[in-house]
Design a protein around this motif. Structure first.
Motif, PDB file in Angstrom:
ATOM      1  N   MET C 235       0.870  -1.184   0.000  1.00 56.97           N
ATOM      2  CA  MET C 235       0.000   0.000   0.000  1.00 56.97           C
ATOM      3  C   MET C 235       0.901   1.226   0.000  1.00 56.97           C
ATOM      4  O   MET C 235       1.443   1.613   1.045  1.00 56.97           O
ATOM      5  CB  MET C 235      -0.891  -0.018   1.233  1.00 56.97           C
ATOM      6  N   GLY C 236       1.100   1.816  -1.171  1.00 58.75           N
ATOM      7  CA  GLY C 236       2.020   2.938  -1.311  1.00 58.75           C
ATOM      8  C   GLY C 236       1.746   4.057  -0.315  1.00 58.75           C
ATOM      9  O   GLY C 236       2.662   4.615   0.287  1.00 58.75           O
ATOM     10  N   GLY C 237       0.450   4.361  -0.092  1.00 57.49           N
ATOM     11  CA  GLY C 237       0.074   5.444   0.811  1.00 57.49           C
ATOM     12  C   GLY C 237       0.533   5.156   2.235  1.00 57.49           C
ATOM     13  O   GLY C 237       1.114   6.017   2.914  1.00 57.49           O
ATOM     14  N   VAL C 238       0.301   3.910   2.682  1.00 55.89           N
ATOM     15  CA  VAL C 238       0.685   3.522   4.043  1.00 55.89           C
ATOM     16  C   VAL C 238       2.214   3.567   4.175  1.00 55.89           C
ATOM     17  O   VAL C 238       2.759   4.104   5.148  1.00 55.89           O
ATOM     18  CB  VAL C 238       0.158   2.099   4.358  1.00 55.89           C
ATOM     19  N   TYR C 240       4.301   5.289   2.513  1.00 57.39           N
ATOM     20  CA  TYR C 240       4.774   6.675   2.464  1.00 57.39           C
ATOM     21  C   TYR C 240       4.574   7.355   3.819  1.00 57.39           C
ATOM     22  O   TYR C 240       5.484   7.975   4.368  1.00 57.39           O
ATOM     23  CB  TYR C 240       4.003   7.431   1.373  1.00 57.39           C
TER      24      TYR C 240
END
Lengths: 318, 331, 308
Positions: C235-238, C240
């Motif tokens: 999960m790129g958002g997590v 990041y």
């Protein structure tokens, strides 16, 4: 509430929740901040530093079934190559459909570029479609032995001309004597065709891969051994590429601003100079977040249920 | 094989592995009772078939979706053993194929098993089926069969790809006992998550030796183990020599020309175009690297063949007779 | 000159007779006679002779690939009409010429065997319909789909390849009923159903993971923990946000070691130090297994199963 029931939720209930939850992903923002994988950074840096006078070989081994991941890969690759005016040759080995879906992607990006007033890629001039080679092993072995023999019988349409001409008579492949004359070979795959390509050709030409998330772990040994110079795996890999196409690596649009993507091993790698960057993978990336969150919740839920049931059983025994 | 590319090392190692297998096959021919460790998935075969018999439901087998190669042949060999037990219990079987060549061979083998067991009359010619050579059409067809026939035991052994989880979860939904194994490392985790018993990696190839205890097969298995030991030794040796060598100081550097495919040894000063004359060895300067990437000089690649005095240049008339695209097969 | 060579038919050799030449016809007729002899030989040979015949052919077919692998690949000629340097060079050139032709045999055999596969399908489903067995309606759907797909598919191909010299059918507005039906069946139905089947895996992964990832033992706990870390890293958002949090901590505490706790770092450590070596080890085992299997089949050392 009987928490122990959480360990035996009917699979159909889980399926309905997943269906509803993934539909919600359509409403999530499409520009989610990201920290790309090291292998994807290697791939992007490699693509942005390719010489412009040598062709790139693309082996496109995916069909519509995996378009959620692999179509994003091919789109990103074509956008980068087209924005840098690098010629490419494309063929498929795994499936008769694979060639057609790859051509559809090229056509769609050409239309998109035409609308944006950018130069379009012309068949036989800027790119060549070689067709399908029914056997991946044989195609790889023949390319290794002698690329002129392996592709010598293939002909291509040339934009603006009637009939077909042998592929080695075109501007794309005129100077290619062996597979080493390509600056890069990228295999976009949803199956084990990358294993064959690495075995047959990785010591002859710089090779990279873009694969489905399921295949990605099997690329790790090749990447560690340097047989693959970079790879993008799954939807995450496709989004990594789009993110770097928009933000570059170690690149600041205005002096003093923090770069969005950093990597010690590279200097400044700019974003793509023209055309779209965020597209297909960005549309699906929110859904991936929701699906994975749901997966984690389901695992936690199952364990809570099991833990409560165990505790109850212990209490009953006492 | 291009000796100039990889040197003789790869060939020598392969020939050594072949020798290990052959030596042990001939050694084992005379001896009996060679030990093979317990493999739970294979022990479960009899139980699974017994359960199918009790429930009056069929046993379903899938040899993967690959073509007729060593993997499919091994899967069919295992299924021959499964069918033998099923025939003894008079349990109905289904064998679903995604490749016409695999189907043809599987049909012959299964018919042969029934004949050898003296039960030719119980052999149902439709028990071995070609379903489809399209991956997901095959997945849909086999899933439908599992659901309709309510298979009591399923065996998924061979080269599987994305359809592995579809099969495994469908079989789980009808409560079948599942034994699975794939040579594709990417699919093994799915089988582990969804199946009762999983053969990991080369356990798949050990299966027929385990089930039949035939000396030739068991000997070949011992040969494979020798091969693994040799690989472990080579990895350790490579690790030690490479580490030791990279501590050394050198004033020579290897320079590769990827365009010409040649390499040469020059002084570090020349290679780096600066004042440094020596440095620590890099990976590309080590003996281990040179074993796999021999130095090819321009002279070695510059051979002079004589011209054939009787040669007549062929006419340029397109593409006839040069269909090199459809190569393949494999020994 | 090399440009010219690339497009010209290959120089005549044992494997490449000039097109329309008498030698080519002699070779074709000879091959047909040999094929028929083999066919009848295998059909009428006594059972005890069948195994040696099959073994001989297996050995010869395998021998070709073994020798191809052992004989050095010749360097490409600088110009056409060069004589081999020595017998090894000659053998290399011979094998290199032969490879495409020998490999064609496998393709041709597969094409014939597909006919047998279709025959199997027809037999099973026509019998099912005749006997009105359970779910015989599905068999009708299958046969009708097969006929429609074959019919429209071939008609569309013939129209586009042979009846459309001007390429008008490249534009979908010029399509006839046949082209539209072919498009509907192939792109509109088959391709979409393929994609639908593949996307079902998401549902199956959810139910399989829900059942499998339970804290039952130390091993299963380790498996679950690694799976959770990798899922979070996807999960790129997590990843990041987590990374930003760690960066803030590093700045606050001055302890750079904390950088190792970034989710992407932990996930990469797991991948490169746990997953990749395990995959490599399994691949070594699988490779050796395939090698041993290949040798046993090639030399006819197996007695049971397929080799029986």
């Amino acid at each position: 509430m009987n928490w122990s029931k959480l360990q035996n939720v009917d699979r159909r209930v889980l399926y309905v929740i997943l269906l509803v939850a993934t539909s919600l992903g359509l409403f999530l923002p499409s520009r989610i901040p990201n920290d790309p994988e090291p292998a994807a950074k290697d791939l992007y840096a490699l693509l942005m530093q390719l010489p412009e006078d040598k062709p790139v070989i693309i082996q496109s081994d995916w069909t519509n079934s995996t378009r959620g991941e692999t179509m994003g890969h091919l789109e990103a690759l074509c956008r980068i190559l087209m924005s840098r005016r690098i010629k490419f040759v494309i063929y498929a080995t795994a499936d008769a459909q694979a060639g057609q879906v790859a051509l559809n992607v090229i056509r769609q990006i050409n239309e998109e570029r035409k609308k944006a007033g950018l130069v379009t890629y012309r068949e036989g001039v800027d790119y060549i479609y070689l067709g399908v080679f029914p056997n991946a092993e044989g195609a790889g072995q023949n390319m290794r032995n002698d690329i002129r023999k392996a592709w010598g019988t293939r002909q291509t349409k040339v934009d603006g001309q009637a009939g077909r001409v042998p592929v080695f008579d075109t501007a794309v492949l005129r100077n290619m004597r062996s597979v080493s004359d390509a600056s890069l070979m990228v295999v976009i795959t949803a199956s084990a065709t990358i294993d064959v390509a690495v075995q047959r050709l990785s010591d002859k030409v710089t090779m990279a891969c873009m694969s489905t998330g399921v295949v990605a772990p099997s690329l790790l040994p090749f990447y560690q051994a340097g047989q693959l110079k970079g790879f993008a795996g799954g939807l995450r890999g496709a989004y990594d590429m789009e993110y770097m196409m928009a933000h570059g690596i170690n690149y600041s649009p205005t002096p003093g601003q923090e770069p969005k993507v950093t990597a010690e091993k590279f200097g400044e790698i700019p974003p793509v100079p023209e055309g779209k960057s965020f597209e297909r993978a960005a549309r699906y990336f929110g859904t991936l977040h929701i699906a994975l969150t749901l997966l984690i919740l389901a695992v936690v839920m199952g364990n809570v249920g099991m833990f409560v049931a165990k505790k109850k059983a212990k209490g009953g025994n006492n | 094989m291009q000796y100039l590319d990889t040197g003789p090392f790869g060939i020598l190692v392969t020939l050594m592995m072949v020798a290990f297998v052959l030596i042990n096959i001939f050694r084992a021919k005379g001896s009996k009772g060679l030990y093979i460790r317990r493999i739970a998935g294979l022990n479960a075969i009899d139980d699974a078939i017994g359960r199918a018999t009790e429930m009056g439901r069929p046993v379903l087998m899938v040899p993967g979706i690959g073509g007729l190669d060593a993997v499919s042949v091994q899967a069919i060999n295992i299924f021959a053993q499964v069918t033998k037990t099923a025939a003894q219990f008079t349990t109905p079987i289904r064998l679903c194929c995604a490749d016409a060549a695999v189907y043809t061979v599987a049909q012959e083998v299964i018919r042969d098993v029934y004949q050898k067991e003296g039960m030719s009359d119980r052999y149902d010619s439709t028990s071995v089926q070609f379903v489809s050579d399209r991956q997901f059409a095959f997945a849909a067809g086999v899933s439908g069969m599992i659901l309709r026939d309510k298979a009591a035991a399923t065996f998924f052994l061979g080269a599987f790809f994305a359809e592995s989880l579809i099969f495994a979860e469908t079989a789980n939904a009808v409560g079948a006992i599942q034994v699975a194994g794939s040579t594709q490392t990417s699919q093994t985790p799915f089988f582990i998550a969804a199946c009762d018993y999983v053969l990991i990696g080369d356990e798949f190839y050990a299966a027929s030796a385990y089930l039949t205890r035939e000396p030739v097969l068991v000997g070949s298995l011992v040969g494979q183990d020798w091969g693994k030991l040799a690989i472990i030794c080579m990895i350790l040796l490579g690790f030690v020599t490479m580490s030791a060598e990279r501590l050394q100081i050198t004033n020579e550097a290897r320079v590769d020309d990827p365009d010409k495919g040649t390499s040469k040894i020059v002084s570090v000063a020349e290679a780096t175009k600066d004042q440094f004359r020596e440095r620590r060895k890099r990976a590309s300067d080590t003996v281990v690297h040179r074993i796999f990437n021999p130095i090819r000089t321009e002279e070695a690649l510059d051979i002079k063949r004589e011209k054939d005095p009787n040669f007549v240049p062929p006419a340029t008339n397109g593409a006839e007779g040069n269909g090199t695209e459809a190569a393949g097969g494999g020994a | 000159m090399i440009e010219l060579l690339a497009q010209a038919p290959p120089p005549p050799s044992f494997w490449n007779r000039p097109p329309y030449s008498p030698e080519l016809y002699v070779m074709v007729i000879g091959t047909i006679i040999l094929g028929l002899a083999l066919f009848f030989g295998l059909t009428y040979a006594p059972t005890r002779l069948k195994r040696p015949i099959v073994m001989t052919f297996t050995f010869l077919s395998g021998l070709f690939y073994v020798l191809l692998w052992l004989v050095p690949t010749p360097l490409k000629p600088k110009e056409p009409g060069e004589l081999p340097l020595n017998p090894v060079d000659a053998a290399g050139i011979w094998f290199s010429d032969a490879l495409p032709r020998v490999a064609d045999v496998a393709q041709i055999l597969s094409a014939f065997l597909l006919g047998l596969g279709i025959f199997s399908l027809l037999t099973i489903h026509i019998r099912k319909i005749n006997r009105k067995q359970t779910d015989w309606g599905f068999s009708i759907v299958l046969l009708v789909s097969m006929v429609l797909m074959l019919g429209f598919g071939y008609a569309d191909w013939i129209m586009k390849e042979f009846r459309d010299p001007l390429g008008l059918l490249q534009d979908s507005s010029n399509w006839t009923f046949v082209n539209q039906m072919s498009d509907l069946l192939f792109d509109g139905i088959l391709q979409q159903m393929d994609a639908a089947m593949f996307s079902l895996i998401a549902f199956y992964i959810l139910s399989a993971a829900y059942r499998a990832f339970r804290v039952r033992s130390v091993e299963s706990t380790v498996l679950m923990a690694s799976a959770l870390i990798l899922m979070l890293s996807l999960m790129g958002g997590v990843a990041y946000a987590w990374g930003q949090g760690i960066d803030a901590l590093v700045i606050g505490t001055g302890n750079e070691f904390l950088n190792n706790l970034k989710i992407t770092e932990v996930a990469n450590w797991l991948r490169t130090n746990m997953q990749a070596p395990a995959i490599r080890a399994i691949e070594f085992g699988v490779g050796l297994g395939a090698l041993a299997m290949g040798i046993r089949i090639w030399l006819g050392l197996e007695r049971g199963g397929v080799s029986a």
